[in-house]
Design a protein around this motif. Sequence first.
Motif, PDB file in Angstrom:
ATOM      1  N   PRO A  42      -0.015   2.295   2.232  1.00 16.64           N
ATOM      2  CA  PRO A  42       0.418   3.044   1.114  1.00 16.64           C
ATOM      3  C   PRO A  42       1.235   2.256   0.206  1.00 16.64           C
ATOM      4  CG  PRO A  42       1.382   3.554   3.210  1.00 16.64           C
ATOM      5  CD  PRO A  42       0.402   2.973   3.347  1.00 16.64           C
ATOM      6  N   ASP A  43       1.663   1.164   0.768  1.00 15.67           N
ATOM      7  CA  ASP A  43       2.606   0.277  -0.184  1.00 15.67           C
ATOM      8  C   ASP A  43       1.824  -0.692  -1.069  1.00 15.67           C
ATOM      9  OD1 ASP A  43       4.830   1.012   0.807  1.00 15.67           O
ATOM     10  OD2 ASP A  43       5.077  -0.378   2.296  1.00 15.67           O
ATOM     11  N   ARG A  44       0.493  -0.906  -0.446  1.00 14.91           N
ATOM     12  CA  ARG A  44      -0.381  -1.884  -1.227  1.00 14.91           C
ATOM     13  C   ARG A  44      -1.015  -1.028  -2.455  1.00 14.91           C
ATOM     14  NH1 ARG A  44      -1.022  -7.536  -0.929  1.00 14.91           N
ATOM     15  NH2 ARG A  44      -2.950  -7.159  -1.796  1.00 14.91           N
ATOM     16  N   LEU A  45      -1.231   0.226  -1.987  1.00 17.96           N
ATOM     17  CA  LEU A  45      -1.957   1.068  -2.916  1.00 17.96           C
ATOM     18  C   LEU A  45      -0.781   1.332  -4.171  1.00 17.96           C
ATOM     19  CD1 LEU A  45      -3.698   4.096  -1.050  1.00 17.96           C
ATOM     20  CD2 LEU A  45      -4.769   2.359  -2.673  1.00 17.96           C
ATOM     21  N   GLU A  46       0.332   1.741  -3.833  1.00 14.54           N
ATOM     22  CA  GLU A  46       1.338   1.801  -4.881  1.00 14.54           C
ATOM     23  C   GLU A  46       1.248   0.569  -5.758  1.00 14.54           C
ATOM     24  OE1 GLU A  46       5.953   2.868  -5.443  1.00 14.54           O
ATOM     25  OE2 GLU A  46       5.177   2.495  -3.600  1.00 14.54           O
ATOM     26  N   LEU A  47       1.270  -0.744  -5.150  1.00 13.96           N
ATOM     27  CA  LEU A  47       1.540  -1.976  -6.163  1.00 13.96           C
ATOM     28  C   LEU A  47       0.325  -2.066  -6.884  1.00 13.96           C
ATOM     29  CD1 LEU A  47       3.376  -4.314  -5.624  1.00 13.96           C
ATOM     30  CD2 LEU A  47       1.555  -5.453  -4.508  1.00 13.96           C
ATOM     31  N   VAL A  48      -1.024  -1.724  -6.369  1.00 13.81           N
ATOM     32  CA  VAL A  48      -2.037  -1.966  -7.476  1.00 13.81           C
ATOM     33  C   VAL A  48      -2.190  -0.601  -8.411  1.00 13.81           C
ATOM     34  CG1 VAL A  48      -4.672  -1.783  -7.304  1.00 13.81           C
ATOM     35  CG2 VAL A  48      -3.562  -3.188  -5.643  1.00 13.81           C
TER      36      VAL A  48
END
Length: 441
Positions: A42-48
Amino acid sequence: MKGFKVVIVGGGSSHTPGILQSLVENLHRFPLQKLVLYDIDPDRLELVDTLCASLVAKLDPACTYFTTTDPEKAYTDIDFAFAQIRQGGLKMREQDEKISLEFGVVGQETCGPGGMAYGLRSIPGVFGVIDDVRKYSPEAWIINYSNPAAIVAEATRRKYNNYKILNICDMPVAIMLSFAKMLNLKKYNDLDPVYFGLNHFGWWTHLYDKSGVDRMPELKEKILQFGLAASHDKHHSDPSWRHTWENFKEILTDFPEFLPNTYLQYYLYAKESAEDMDIHYTRANMVMDGREKDMYDQVRLLRESDGAHQVNLNLFNAFGDFIVDVACSIAYNNADRYLVIVENRGAIPELPYDAMVEVPCYLRKWGPEPVVIGKIPQFQLGMIQQQLASEKLIVDAYFENSYQKALEALTMNKTVPSAKVARKILDKMIQANKGYWPELH
Protein backbone atom coordinates in the motif's frame (compact mmCIF):
# COMPACT_ATOMS: atom_id res chain seq x y z
CA MET A 1 -15.49 3.78 -29.29
CA LYS A 2 -15.71 1.42 -26.35
CA GLY A 3 -13.90 2.40 -23.16
CA PHE A 4 -11.60 -0.31 -21.83
CA LYS A 5 -11.18 -1.50 -18.26
CA VAL A 6 -7.52 -1.92 -17.35
CA VAL A 7 -5.62 -2.90 -14.21
CA ILE A 8 -1.89 -2.28 -13.87
CA VAL A 9 -0.56 -5.13 -11.71
CA GLY A 10 2.47 -3.99 -9.74
CA GLY A 11 1.02 -0.49 -9.77
CA GLY A 12 3.58 0.63 -7.19
CA SER A 13 6.44 0.18 -9.67
CA SER A 14 8.56 3.11 -10.80
CA HIS A 15 7.65 2.00 -14.35
CA THR A 16 3.98 2.79 -13.73
CA PRO A 17 4.24 6.56 -14.38
CA GLY A 18 5.57 5.85 -17.87
CA ILE A 19 2.75 3.41 -18.60
CA LEU A 20 0.17 5.88 -17.25
CA GLN A 21 1.65 8.63 -19.40
CA SER A 22 1.30 6.46 -22.50
CA LEU A 23 -2.29 5.54 -21.61
CA VAL A 24 -3.20 9.21 -21.19
CA GLU A 25 -1.49 10.21 -24.44
CA ASN A 26 -3.33 7.45 -26.32
CA LEU A 27 -6.86 7.95 -24.98
CA HIS A 28 -8.00 8.91 -28.49
CA ARG A 29 -7.37 5.34 -29.68
CA PHE A 30 -7.51 3.40 -26.42
CA PRO A 31 -10.17 5.12 -24.28
CA LEU A 32 -10.48 4.08 -20.66
CA GLN A 33 -13.68 3.32 -18.81
CA LYS A 34 -11.83 2.06 -15.73
CA LEU A 35 -8.20 2.21 -14.62
CA VAL A 36 -6.96 0.44 -11.50
CA LEU A 37 -3.51 0.38 -9.91
CA TYR A 38 -3.06 -2.85 -7.94
CA ASP A 39 -0.15 -3.76 -5.70
CA ILE A 40 0.48 -5.81 -2.57
CA ASP A 41 2.37 -2.86 -1.04
CA PRO A 42 0.00 0.00 0.00
CA ASP A 43 2.88 2.42 0.63
CA ARG A 44 4.18 2.03 -2.90
CA LEU A 45 0.68 2.50 -4.28
CA GLU A 46 0.29 5.74 -2.35
CA LEU A 47 3.66 6.93 -3.64
CA VAL A 48 2.80 6.29 -7.30
CA ASP A 49 -0.74 7.67 -6.87
CA THR A 50 0.71 10.93 -5.49
CA LEU A 51 3.35 11.10 -8.21
CA CYS A 52 0.82 10.56 -10.99
CA ALA A 53 -1.94 12.92 -9.79
CA SER A 54 -1.43 15.26 -12.77
CA LEU A 55 -1.77 12.33 -15.20
CA VAL A 56 -4.88 10.95 -13.49
CA ALA A 57 -6.46 14.40 -13.76
CA LYS A 58 -6.26 14.07 -17.56
CA LEU A 59 -8.44 10.95 -17.64
CA ASP A 60 -11.98 11.29 -18.88
CA PRO A 61 -14.19 12.37 -15.95
CA ALA A 62 -16.36 9.32 -16.67
CA CYS A 63 -13.37 6.99 -16.18
CA THR A 64 -13.35 5.20 -12.84
CA TYR A 65 -9.89 5.34 -11.25
CA PHE A 66 -8.70 3.85 -7.98
CA THR A 67 -5.82 2.06 -6.27
CA THR A 68 -6.22 -1.13 -4.27
CA THR A 69 -4.44 -3.99 -2.53
CA ASP A 70 -7.56 -6.18 -2.84
CA PRO A 71 -7.34 -8.62 -5.79
CA GLU A 72 -11.14 -8.98 -6.01
CA LYS A 73 -11.61 -5.22 -6.38
CA ALA A 74 -8.70 -5.00 -8.78
CA TYR A 75 -9.66 -7.80 -11.14
CA THR A 76 -13.45 -7.80 -11.16
CA ASP A 77 -14.86 -6.71 -14.53
CA ILE A 78 -11.67 -5.89 -16.46
CA ASP A 79 -10.63 -6.27 -20.09
CA PHE A 80 -6.84 -6.13 -19.70
CA ALA A 81 -4.32 -6.77 -16.94
CA PHE A 82 -0.90 -5.25 -17.56
CA ALA A 83 1.39 -7.25 -15.25
CA GLN A 84 4.80 -5.92 -14.20
CA ILE A 85 5.54 -7.54 -10.84
CA ARG A 86 8.97 -7.94 -9.24
CA GLN A 87 9.03 -10.73 -6.66
CA GLY A 88 11.45 -9.84 -3.88
CA GLY A 89 11.95 -6.29 -5.10
CA LEU A 90 15.27 -4.68 -5.93
CA LYS A 91 16.91 -6.05 -2.78
CA MET A 92 16.58 -9.60 -4.09
CA ARG A 93 17.74 -8.48 -7.52
CA GLU A 94 20.85 -7.11 -5.83
CA GLN A 95 21.42 -10.52 -4.20
CA ASP A 96 21.06 -12.29 -7.56
CA GLU A 97 23.66 -10.04 -9.16
CA LYS A 98 26.18 -10.06 -6.32
CA ILE A 99 26.06 -13.80 -5.61
CA SER A 100 26.81 -14.48 -9.29
CA LEU A 101 29.69 -12.00 -9.33
CA GLU A 102 31.15 -13.51 -6.17
CA PHE A 103 31.96 -16.57 -8.31
CA GLY A 104 33.16 -14.58 -11.33
CA VAL A 105 29.90 -15.08 -13.27
CA VAL A 106 27.79 -12.41 -14.97
CA GLY A 107 25.54 -10.72 -12.41
CA GLN A 108 22.51 -9.63 -14.40
CA GLU A 109 18.76 -9.44 -13.86
CA THR A 110 17.58 -11.80 -16.61
CA CYS A 111 20.74 -13.56 -17.82
CA GLY A 112 22.70 -16.41 -16.29
CA PRO A 113 22.22 -17.51 -12.67
CA GLY A 114 20.66 -14.18 -11.70
CA GLY A 115 17.97 -14.60 -14.33
CA MET A 116 17.27 -18.15 -13.20
CA ALA A 117 17.08 -17.12 -9.54
CA TYR A 118 14.65 -14.36 -10.46
CA GLY A 119 12.70 -16.79 -12.64
CA LEU A 120 12.14 -19.22 -9.76
CA ARG A 121 10.80 -16.27 -7.72
CA SER A 122 8.68 -14.84 -10.53
CA ILE A 123 6.87 -18.00 -11.60
CA PRO A 124 4.68 -18.40 -8.47
CA GLY A 125 4.04 -14.65 -8.36
CA VAL A 126 2.86 -14.53 -11.98
CA PHE A 127 0.80 -17.69 -11.45
CA GLY A 128 -0.92 -15.95 -8.53
CA VAL A 129 -1.79 -12.98 -10.74
CA ILE A 130 -3.17 -15.21 -13.50
CA ASP A 131 -5.23 -17.28 -11.07
CA ASP A 132 -6.77 -14.14 -9.54
CA VAL A 133 -7.53 -12.59 -12.94
CA ARG A 134 -9.12 -15.83 -14.14
CA LYS A 135 -11.21 -16.03 -10.96
CA TYR A 136 -12.74 -12.56 -11.28
CA SER A 137 -12.52 -11.82 -15.05
CA PRO A 138 -12.07 -15.16 -16.86
CA GLU A 139 -11.87 -13.68 -20.37
CA ALA A 140 -9.58 -10.73 -19.66
CA TRP A 141 -6.31 -10.50 -21.59
CA ILE A 142 -3.14 -10.64 -19.49
CA ILE A 143 -0.25 -8.74 -21.05
CA ASN A 144 2.72 -9.90 -19.00
CA TYR A 145 5.66 -7.51 -18.74
CA SER A 146 7.24 -9.27 -15.76
CA ASN A 147 10.83 -10.50 -16.02
CA PRO A 148 12.55 -12.80 -16.75
CA ALA A 149 10.10 -13.00 -19.64
CA ALA A 150 11.58 -16.11 -21.31
CA ILE A 151 11.35 -18.25 -18.17
CA VAL A 152 7.95 -16.87 -17.18
CA ALA A 153 6.59 -17.49 -20.69
CA GLU A 154 7.73 -21.13 -20.63
CA ALA A 155 6.09 -21.62 -17.22
CA THR A 156 2.78 -20.01 -18.23
CA ARG A 157 2.74 -22.09 -21.41
CA ARG A 158 2.95 -25.28 -19.36
CA LYS A 159 0.30 -24.36 -16.83
CA TYR A 160 -2.18 -22.26 -18.83
CA ASN A 161 -1.34 -22.98 -22.48
CA ASN A 162 -1.02 -19.17 -22.58
CA TYR A 163 -4.76 -18.77 -23.13
CA LYS A 164 -5.26 -15.00 -23.40
CA ILE A 165 -1.78 -14.49 -21.95
CA LEU A 166 0.81 -12.61 -24.00
CA ASN A 167 4.39 -12.23 -22.77
CA ILE A 168 6.17 -9.15 -24.09
CA CYS A 169 9.46 -7.30 -23.54
CA ASP A 170 10.40 -3.71 -24.29
CA MET A 171 14.11 -4.35 -24.96
CA PRO A 172 13.69 -4.93 -28.72
CA VAL A 173 11.59 -1.75 -28.76
CA ALA A 174 14.34 0.24 -27.00
CA ILE A 175 16.96 -1.04 -29.44
CA MET A 176 14.72 -0.38 -32.44
CA LEU A 177 14.20 3.19 -31.24
CA SER A 178 17.96 3.64 -31.44
CA PHE A 179 17.96 2.07 -34.91
CA ALA A 180 15.19 4.43 -36.01
CA LYS A 181 16.98 7.52 -34.69
CA MET A 182 20.17 6.56 -36.53
CA LEU A 183 18.13 6.26 -39.73
CA ASN A 184 16.42 9.64 -39.14
CA LEU A 185 13.11 7.99 -38.35
CA LYS A 186 10.96 9.04 -35.40
CA LYS A 187 9.42 5.93 -33.82
CA TYR A 188 10.40 2.33 -33.19
CA ASN A 189 7.49 1.13 -35.33
CA ASP A 190 8.67 3.15 -38.32
CA LEU A 191 10.71 0.00 -38.91
CA ASP A 192 9.19 -3.39 -39.66
CA PRO A 193 11.62 -5.99 -38.29
CA VAL A 194 12.45 -9.57 -39.17
CA TYR A 195 13.88 -11.03 -35.96
CA PHE A 196 14.39 -14.47 -34.46
CA GLY A 197 15.51 -15.94 -31.16
CA LEU A 198 14.47 -16.13 -27.54
CA ASN A 199 13.73 -13.24 -25.22
CA HIS A 200 16.94 -11.24 -24.59
CA PHE A 201 18.62 -13.66 -26.99
CA GLY A 202 18.02 -12.88 -30.64
CA TRP A 203 19.04 -11.27 -33.93
CA TRP A 204 17.56 -8.89 -36.53
CA THR A 205 17.94 -10.09 -40.12
CA HIS A 206 16.05 -7.26 -41.88
CA LEU A 207 14.65 -3.84 -40.98
CA TYR A 208 12.15 -2.55 -43.53
CA ASP A 209 10.95 1.04 -43.55
CA LYS A 210 7.38 1.96 -44.49
CA SER A 211 8.29 2.14 -48.18
CA GLY A 212 9.51 -1.48 -48.06
CA VAL A 213 13.24 -0.72 -48.27
CA ASP A 214 15.52 -2.86 -46.11
CA ARG A 215 17.59 -0.35 -44.11
CA MET A 216 19.79 -3.02 -42.51
CA PRO A 217 22.85 -2.55 -44.81
CA GLU A 218 22.84 1.22 -44.24
CA LEU A 219 22.42 0.80 -40.49
CA LYS A 220 25.24 -1.74 -40.24
CA GLU A 221 27.63 0.69 -41.92
CA LYS A 222 26.68 3.47 -39.51
CA ILE A 223 27.08 1.27 -36.44
CA LEU A 224 30.46 -0.07 -37.57
CA GLN A 225 31.60 3.51 -38.15
CA PHE A 226 30.04 5.35 -35.20
CA GLY A 227 28.75 2.69 -32.80
CA LEU A 228 25.12 2.33 -31.73
CA ALA A 229 23.50 5.57 -30.61
CA ALA A 230 22.22 5.30 -27.04
CA SER A 231 18.50 5.09 -26.50
CA HIS A 232 16.91 8.48 -25.95
CA ASP A 233 15.09 7.70 -22.69
CA LYS A 234 16.69 8.23 -19.29
CA HIS A 235 16.23 4.63 -18.19
CA HIS A 236 18.52 3.32 -20.93
CA SER A 237 21.08 6.14 -20.74
CA ASP A 238 22.87 5.62 -17.42
CA PRO A 239 26.50 4.35 -17.23
CA SER A 240 25.80 0.60 -17.39
CA TRP A 241 23.53 1.03 -20.39
CA ARG A 242 26.00 3.33 -22.15
CA HIS A 243 28.57 0.56 -21.80
CA THR A 244 26.06 -1.86 -23.33
CA TRP A 245 25.46 0.39 -26.33
CA GLU A 246 29.24 0.66 -26.83
CA ASN A 247 29.58 -3.14 -26.86
CA PHE A 248 27.10 -3.42 -29.73
CA LYS A 249 29.76 -2.41 -32.26
CA GLU A 250 32.10 -5.13 -30.95
CA ILE A 251 29.45 -7.83 -31.34
CA LEU A 252 28.66 -6.69 -34.88
CA THR A 253 32.37 -6.59 -35.76
CA ASP A 254 32.88 -10.17 -34.60
CA PHE A 255 29.58 -11.50 -35.99
CA PRO A 256 28.56 -9.21 -38.89
CA GLU A 257 25.78 -11.27 -40.48
CA PHE A 258 22.90 -9.96 -38.30
CA LEU A 259 22.22 -7.19 -35.79
CA PRO A 260 22.25 -8.62 -32.25
CA ASN A 261 20.11 -8.05 -29.21
CA THR A 262 22.36 -6.20 -26.76
CA TYR A 263 21.94 -8.92 -24.12
CA LEU A 264 24.02 -11.27 -26.26
CA GLN A 265 27.09 -9.49 -24.85
CA TYR A 266 26.66 -11.50 -21.64
CA TYR A 267 26.83 -14.80 -23.50
CA LEU A 268 29.38 -14.02 -26.21
CA TYR A 269 31.74 -12.24 -23.80
CA ALA A 270 30.74 -13.78 -20.47
CA LYS A 271 34.18 -13.59 -18.83
CA GLU A 272 34.82 -10.02 -19.93
CA SER A 273 31.30 -8.91 -18.96
CA ALA A 274 31.72 -10.27 -15.43
CA GLU A 275 35.15 -8.62 -15.10
CA ASP A 276 33.64 -5.27 -16.13
CA MET A 277 31.00 -5.43 -13.38
CA ASP A 278 31.48 -4.01 -9.87
CA ILE A 279 30.36 -6.48 -7.21
CA HIS A 280 29.93 -3.59 -4.78
CA TYR A 281 27.71 -1.54 -7.10
CA THR A 282 25.60 -3.55 -9.52
CA ARG A 283 22.76 -2.60 -11.83
CA ALA A 284 20.28 -3.02 -8.95
CA ASN A 285 22.15 -0.36 -6.97
CA MET A 286 22.07 1.94 -9.98
CA VAL A 287 18.29 1.58 -10.22
CA MET A 288 17.90 2.23 -6.48
CA ASP A 289 20.04 5.37 -6.76
CA GLY A 290 18.40 6.41 -10.03
CA ARG A 291 14.79 5.74 -10.93
CA GLU A 292 13.77 4.76 -7.39
CA LYS A 293 15.40 7.79 -5.76
CA ASP A 294 13.90 10.05 -8.43
CA MET A 295 10.43 8.79 -7.53
CA TYR A 296 10.84 9.48 -3.82
CA ASP A 297 12.44 12.89 -4.51
CA GLN A 298 9.61 13.98 -6.81
CA VAL A 299 6.96 12.97 -4.27
CA ARG A 300 8.84 14.79 -1.51
CA LEU A 301 8.95 17.96 -3.62
CA LEU A 302 5.24 17.61 -4.33
CA ARG A 303 4.38 17.33 -0.67
CA GLU A 304 6.71 20.13 0.41
CA SER A 305 5.13 22.44 -2.17
CA ASP A 306 1.53 21.43 -1.35
CA GLY A 307 1.14 20.07 -4.86
CA ALA A 308 2.63 23.05 -6.70
CA HIS A 309 5.74 21.18 -7.88
CA GLN A 310 5.64 20.13 -11.54
CA VAL A 311 6.63 16.46 -11.65
CA ASN A 312 9.33 15.69 -14.21
CA LEU A 313 7.69 12.70 -15.87
CA ASN A 314 10.64 12.31 -18.24
CA LEU A 315 12.47 10.74 -15.30
CA PHE A 316 10.12 7.76 -15.53
CA ASN A 317 9.79 7.35 -19.26
CA ALA A 318 9.10 3.73 -20.14
CA PHE A 319 7.99 2.06 -23.34
CA GLY A 320 4.37 2.22 -22.30
CA ASP A 321 3.44 2.93 -25.90
CA PHE A 322 4.38 -0.66 -26.73
CA ILE A 323 1.87 -2.04 -24.22
CA VAL A 324 -0.83 0.24 -25.59
CA ASP A 325 0.05 -0.72 -29.18
CA VAL A 326 -0.21 -4.41 -28.32
CA ALA A 327 -3.51 -3.96 -26.45
CA CYS A 328 -4.99 -1.96 -29.34
CA SER A 329 -4.07 -4.58 -31.91
CA ILE A 330 -5.75 -7.28 -29.82
CA ALA A 331 -8.78 -5.21 -28.83
CA TYR A 332 -9.60 -4.03 -32.36
CA ASN A 333 -8.35 -7.13 -34.19
CA ASN A 334 -5.90 -4.92 -36.09
CA ALA A 335 -3.40 -7.70 -36.82
CA ASP A 336 -0.54 -5.23 -36.34
CA ARG A 337 2.92 -6.82 -36.41
CA TYR A 338 5.08 -6.74 -33.27
CA LEU A 339 7.91 -8.72 -31.69
CA VAL A 340 6.42 -10.81 -28.89
CA ILE A 341 7.11 -14.13 -27.16
CA VAL A 342 5.07 -17.06 -28.46
CA GLU A 343 5.10 -20.81 -28.85
CA ASN A 344 7.28 -21.67 -31.84
CA ARG A 345 4.86 -23.95 -33.73
CA GLY A 346 7.22 -24.17 -36.71
CA ALA A 347 8.20 -20.51 -36.98
CA ILE A 348 11.82 -21.65 -36.58
CA PRO A 349 11.68 -25.22 -37.95
CA GLU A 350 14.85 -26.53 -36.27
CA LEU A 351 13.59 -25.62 -32.78
CA PRO A 352 11.04 -27.63 -30.76
CA TYR A 353 7.40 -26.98 -31.54
CA ASP A 354 6.79 -25.85 -27.95
CA ALA A 355 9.83 -23.55 -27.60
CA MET A 356 8.88 -20.05 -26.47
CA VAL A 357 10.51 -17.89 -29.15
CA GLU A 358 10.58 -14.15 -29.79
CA VAL A 359 9.55 -13.47 -33.40
CA PRO A 360 7.31 -11.04 -35.31
CA CYS A 361 3.64 -11.82 -34.81
CA TYR A 362 0.37 -10.46 -36.12
CA LEU A 363 -1.73 -9.73 -33.05
CA ARG A 364 -5.38 -10.65 -33.49
CA LYS A 365 -8.35 -10.68 -31.13
CA TRP A 366 -7.76 -14.38 -30.52
CA GLY A 367 -4.02 -13.98 -30.01
CA PRO A 368 -0.66 -13.85 -31.80
CA GLU A 369 0.01 -15.40 -35.20
CA PRO A 370 3.80 -15.87 -35.63
CA VAL A 371 5.63 -15.17 -38.85
CA VAL A 372 7.55 -18.13 -40.26
CA ILE A 373 11.26 -17.31 -40.08
CA GLY A 374 12.54 -20.47 -41.72
CA LYS A 375 15.96 -22.04 -41.28
CA ILE A 376 18.61 -20.15 -39.35
CA PRO A 377 22.42 -20.47 -39.46
CA GLN A 378 24.15 -23.14 -37.39
CA PHE A 379 25.96 -20.69 -35.09
CA GLN A 380 22.79 -18.93 -33.98
CA LEU A 381 20.86 -22.20 -33.86
CA GLY A 382 23.43 -23.82 -31.58
CA MET A 383 23.44 -20.85 -29.22
CA ILE A 384 19.64 -20.79 -29.06
CA GLN A 385 19.41 -24.53 -28.44
CA GLN A 386 21.80 -24.27 -25.50
CA GLN A 387 19.97 -21.28 -23.99
CA LEU A 388 16.57 -22.88 -24.58
CA ALA A 389 17.70 -26.06 -22.79
CA SER A 390 18.88 -23.99 -19.82
CA GLU A 391 15.54 -22.15 -19.62
CA LYS A 392 13.46 -25.33 -19.93
CA LEU A 393 15.54 -27.04 -17.24
CA ILE A 394 15.03 -24.24 -14.72
CA VAL A 395 11.27 -24.41 -15.33
CA ASP A 396 11.50 -28.20 -14.86
CA ALA A 397 13.22 -27.47 -11.53
CA TYR A 398 10.26 -25.33 -10.46
CA PHE A 399 7.55 -27.86 -11.37
CA GLU A 400 9.48 -30.88 -10.11
CA ASN A 401 11.08 -29.24 -7.03
CA SER A 402 14.31 -30.64 -8.45
CA TYR A 403 17.76 -29.58 -7.24
CA GLN A 404 19.27 -31.72 -10.01
CA LYS A 405 17.36 -29.91 -12.76
CA ALA A 406 18.35 -26.53 -11.30
CA LEU A 407 22.01 -27.62 -11.25
CA GLU A 408 21.72 -28.79 -14.87
CA ALA A 409 20.11 -25.48 -15.86
CA LEU A 410 22.98 -23.44 -14.40
CA THR A 411 25.62 -25.81 -15.79
CA MET A 412 24.05 -25.64 -19.27
CA ASN A 413 24.02 -21.82 -19.30
CA LYS A 414 26.79 -20.26 -21.38
CA THR A 415 27.59 -17.65 -18.69
CA VAL A 416 28.65 -20.36 -16.19
CA PRO A 417 32.15 -21.85 -16.71
CA SER A 418 31.74 -25.24 -14.97
CA ALA A 419 29.45 -27.53 -13.00
CA LYS A 420 31.49 -26.87 -9.85
CA VAL A 421 30.83 -23.14 -10.12
CA ALA A 422 27.19 -23.84 -10.95
CA ARG A 423 26.77 -25.88 -7.74
CA LYS A 424 28.40 -23.21 -5.56
CA ILE A 425 26.16 -20.49 -6.98
CA LEU A 426 23.04 -22.65 -6.72
CA ASP A 427 23.69 -23.54 -3.07
CA LYS A 428 24.16 -19.89 -2.15
CA MET A 429 21.09 -18.83 -4.16
CA ILE A 430 18.97 -21.40 -2.31
CA GLN A 431 19.93 -19.82 1.02
CA ALA A 432 19.29 -16.30 -0.25
CA ASN A 433 15.88 -17.19 -1.73
CA LYS A 434 14.31 -19.00 1.24
CA GLY A 435 10.60 -18.20 1.24
CA TYR A 436 10.62 -17.34 -2.47
CA TRP A 437 11.79 -20.51 -4.20
CA PRO A 438 10.13 -23.89 -4.05
CA GLU A 439 11.95 -26.40 -1.85
CA LEU A 440 14.50 -28.10 -4.10
CA HIS A 441 15.53 -31.65 -3.26
